[in-house]
Write a protein that holds these residues in place. Structure first.
Motif, mmCIF file in Angstrom:
data_model
loop_
_atom_site.group_PDB
_atom_site.id
_atom_site.type_symbol
_atom_site.label_atom_id
_atom_site.label_comp_id
_atom_site.label_asym_id
_atom_site.label_seq_id
_atom_site.Cartn_x
_atom_site.Cartn_y
_atom_site.Cartn_z
ATOM 1 N N ARG A 44 1.794 8.216 -23.523
ATOM 2 C CA ARG A 44 0.959 7.149 -24.080
ATOM 3 C C ARG A 44 0.202 6.451 -22.965
ATOM 4 O O ARG A 44 0.761 6.196 -21.901
ATOM 5 N N PRO B 128 -2.537 3.044 -22.436
ATOM 6 C CA PRO B 128 -3.162 1.906 -23.104
ATOM 7 C C PRO B 128 -4.624 2.212 -23.382
ATOM 8 O O PRO B 128 -5.317 2.796 -22.548
ATOM 9 N N CYS B 129 -5.099 1.830 -24.542
ATOM 10 C CA CYS B 129 -6.494 2.079 -24.892
ATOM 11 C C CYS B 129 -7.382 1.067 -24.178
ATOM 12 O O CYS B 129 -7.207 -0.139 -24.351
ATOM 13 N N GLU C 21 -10.382 -1.395 -23.360
ATOM 14 C CA GLU C 21 -11.125 -2.262 -24.273
ATOM 15 C C GLU C 21 -12.637 -2.190 -24.082
ATOM 16 O O GLU C 21 -13.372 -2.613 -24.941
ATOM 17 N N GLY D 189 -8.274 -0.864 -29.118
ATOM 18 C CA GLY D 189 -6.955 -1.485 -29.039
ATOM 19 C C GLY D 189 -5.811 -0.505 -29.162
ATOM 20 O O GLY D 189 -6.002 0.671 -29.447
ATOM 21 N N GLY D 190 -4.622 -1.004 -28.924
ATOM 22 C CA GLY D 190 -3.429 -0.179 -29.069
ATOM 23 C C GLY D 190 -3.223 0.772 -27.911
ATOM 24 O O GLY D 190 -3.650 0.534 -26.796
ATOM 25 N N SER D 191 -2.539 1.855 -28.208
ATOM 26 C CA SER D 191 -2.305 2.874 -27.195
ATOM 27 C C SER D 191 -2.746 4.230 -27.752
ATOM 28 O O SER D 191 -2.892 4.400 -28.957
#
Length: 114
Positions: free
Chosen positions: A55, A57-58, A60, A93-95
């Motif tokens: 995973r 991190p997405c 931004e 957002g999110g991963s």
């Protein structure tokens, strides 16, 4: 979105919004993901693919903001969810789960959007 696509979403729980943004944006997003993977020791070399899922991190900004704010997607959200019923973010957002071929159970094989 046309009525057929909305019906498909209601029936199947998903719909593809093809051509929502330029393929160059998708390519730039992939490059950013590979950079984030490299920071975790995962490269294009398959010998580094030792985990079933990694995973990241997405981000931004940059191409992720361009993709996440694409007018075609925002229009689809309005059609599916309703205008004013969702938050207009400046990114995704999110991963990001990146999956690799593996016999090992990834531990997170549930439903999610990719």
């Amino acid at each position: 979105m046309d009525s057929h696509e909305i019906e498909q979403f209601e029936r199947d729980g998903y719909v593809a919004v093809r051509g929502a943004f330029d393929p160059g944006v998708a390519s730039a997003c992939r490059d950013v993901i590979w950079e984030a993977l490299a920071a975790q020791g995962v490269t294009h070399d398959q010998a580094t693919w030792t985990r079933p899922v990694v995973r990241v991190p997405c981000p931004e900004g940059g191409p992720f903001e361009t993709a996440g704010t694409a007018p075609a997607l925002w229009s689809a959200y309005d059609a599916l969810i309703g205008p004013g019923r969702w938050a207009r973010r400046r990114g995704v957002g999110g991963s990001i789960p990146v999956r690799f071929p593996s016999e090992e159970f990834p531990g997170d094989a549930g439903w999610h959007i990719e």
